[in-house]
Enzyme design. Sequence first.
Site, PDB file in Angstrom:
ATOM      1  N   ARG A  58       0.836  -1.216   0.000  1.00 21.21           N
ATOM      2  CA  ARG A  58       0.000   0.000   0.000  1.00 21.21           C
ATOM      3  C   ARG A  58       0.864   1.257   0.000  1.00 21.21           C
ATOM      4  NH1 ARG A  58      -1.827   2.353   4.400  1.00 21.21           N
ATOM      5  NH2 ARG A  58      -1.975   0.457   5.650  1.00 21.21           N
ATOM      6  N   ASP A 183      -7.208  17.553 -15.391  1.00 22.47           N
ATOM      7  CA  ASP A 183      -7.493  16.185 -15.829  1.00 22.47           C
ATOM      8  C   ASP A 183      -7.080  16.095 -17.300  1.00 22.47           C
ATOM      9  OD1 ASP A 183      -8.649  13.840 -16.800  1.00 22.47           O
ATOM     10  OD2 ASP A 183     -10.317  13.926 -15.373  1.00 22.47           O
ATOM     11  N   LYS A 208      -8.070   4.736 -19.493  1.00 23.21           N
ATOM     12  CA  LYS A 208      -8.286   5.205 -20.864  1.00 23.21           C
ATOM     13  C   LYS A 208      -7.006   5.087 -21.710  1.00 23.21           C
ATOM     14  CE  LYS A 208     -12.371   6.336 -19.257  1.00 23.21           C
ATOM     15  NZ  LYS A 208     -12.391   5.961 -17.866  1.00 23.21           N
TER      16      LYS A 208
HETATM   17  N1  LCS Z   1     -11.674  11.720 -15.730  1.00 22.96           N
HETATM   18  C1  LCS Z   1     -12.182  11.568 -16.973  1.00 22.96           C
HETATM   19  C2  LCS Z   1     -11.967  12.646 -17.996  1.00 22.96           C
HETATM   20  C3  LCS Z   1     -12.906  10.423 -17.283  1.00 22.96           C
HETATM   21  O1  LCS Z   1     -13.395  10.295 -18.526  1.00 22.96           O
HETATM   22  C4  LCS Z   1     -13.102   9.432 -16.290  1.00 22.96           C
HETATM   23  C5  LCS Z   1     -13.903   8.212 -16.567  1.00 22.96           C
HETATM   24  C6  LCS Z   1     -12.568   9.648 -15.011  1.00 22.96           C
HETATM   25  C7  LCS Z   1     -11.842  10.798 -14.765  1.00 22.96           C
HETATM   26  C8  LCS Z   1     -12.719   8.637 -13.905  1.00 22.96           C
HETATM   27  O2  LCS Z   1     -11.868   7.552 -14.150  1.00 22.96           O
HETATM   28  P1  LCS Z   1     -12.131   6.038 -13.680  1.00 22.96           P
HETATM   29  O3  LCS Z   1     -12.366   6.073 -12.212  1.00 22.96           O
HETATM   30  O4  LCS Z   1     -13.320   5.534 -14.420  1.00 22.96           O
HETATM   31  O5  LCS Z   1     -10.858   5.368 -14.043  1.00 22.96           O
HETATM   32  N2  LCS Z   1     -14.691   8.275 -17.730  1.00 22.96           N
HETATM   33  C9  LCS Z   1     -15.607   7.421 -18.105  1.00 22.96           C
HETATM   34  C10 LCS Z   1     -16.453   7.627 -19.198  1.00 22.96           C
HETATM   35  O6  LCS Z   1     -16.455   8.609 -19.944  1.00 22.96           O
HETATM   36  N3  LCS Z   1     -17.282   6.599 -19.310  1.00 22.96           N
HETATM   37  O7  LCS Z   1     -17.065   5.662 -18.350  1.00 22.96           O
HETATM   38  C11 LCS Z   1     -15.993   6.134 -17.489  1.00 22.96           C
END
Ligand code: LCS
Length: 393
Positions: A58, A183, A208
């Site tokens: 952790r 972000d 992503k």
């Molecule tokens: N920031 C952006 C720009 C995102 O598109 C997402 C997830 C997150 C943060 C959060 O990330 P995660 O916890 O899912 O790794 N975007 C998603 C979307 O557009 N569709 O499903 C998840």
Amino acid sequence: MDTKKSGFTSKLVHSGSISDEKGSAVTPIYQTSTFSFRDADHGARCFSGEEKGYIYTRLGNPNTDELEVAVAELEEGFGGIACSSGMAAVNIVYLTILGQGDHMVGHNALYGPSRGIMEKLYPKYGVEYDFVDCTDIENIKNAIKPNTKLLYLETPANPTMGITDLKAACALAKEHNLIVCVDNTFCSPYLQRPIEFGADIVLHSMTKFINGHADIVGGMLVAKDEALYKDLKYVMTNVGFNMDPHQAWLVRRGLKTLSIRIDKGQENSIKVADFLEAHPKVDWVLYPGLKSHPQYELAKEQMDGPGAMISFGLKGGLDAGKKMMNNVQLALLAVSLGGIETLIQHPASMTHSKLTSEAREIAGISDGLVRLSVGIENVEDIIADLDHALTYA
Ligand code: LCS
């Protein structure tokens, strides 16, 4: 190998890599929760030969370390913090920077939960917020209060593709001693490096583009300096938002091909965007590579390419969106983005169907909005699939 002066793609392949005593070409997976101490006076053994002193996963593990070093180098920051999801990364930022009586200014069209969690959870702890259209710097200026601590940006934003002027926003934030978090999920460091423009923290959903293979969920923070890195890391380790070693290993593998994946997805996207813009059933297309994008010039200045995300609007609205979704064959009807496979989604009938049409409009999501994450398949096949599905729209 010291990769600090290497080119971007060389960094993708080699940054942070750990060679073990067996000479393996690829860093092994250190699937362990704990590390044995050499003796009572010395930290744990370290396979890299450095006096790193791993203790407990952790707190740190060779696989998360390798990934953190690589992404931090690519983002040109001090240090990286791998975490269990993009949302874990968002919460680490909020928990680290904001406390009782503090205020944040955020872009109004963020990925839904990044805004939703602030509105729903953080007021319980006395945190205040304003979400404004940060693509207009005047709006940020007007929203800053004496207790503002954080400016939270997402550019291009999900799914409205709005672009915030990072240089101007960071300069304004510095005048008011604000921490700026960007972000950078839609671009990845291959297309945009917010620290170059003055940002303090860069955030990624590594689910992503960074991982790129739709097989893990993960997040990363990169801090500009050591003090901020330590503060963020304290929250990550103590709230327990850490990433698993196997997950980190998969992301490190995916990262190696980031530039060639994005090059191909982007090359396809330019052709797909042109096709959509010329289609009679399509009302509008928002893609930073199209001259019709309201911030086309700004995108060219701060991004090294327009990326592989496209939003477009169907003239037929909600009904047309549903019909199109039900007739795609190659594109996967799925949320998420940034993988090698083309994904399509229609928020009004899928992810945002529980909201009223008015509430969706306020969030920048019209009933005919379709979001496309363009993959690396043959572009003729992607276009043929969209063309076929659009006959039903
Ligand atoms: N920031 C952006 C720009 C995102 O598109 C997402 C997830 C997150 C943060 C959060 O990330 P995660 O916890 O899912 O790794 N975007 C998603 C979307 O557009 N569709 O499903 C998840």
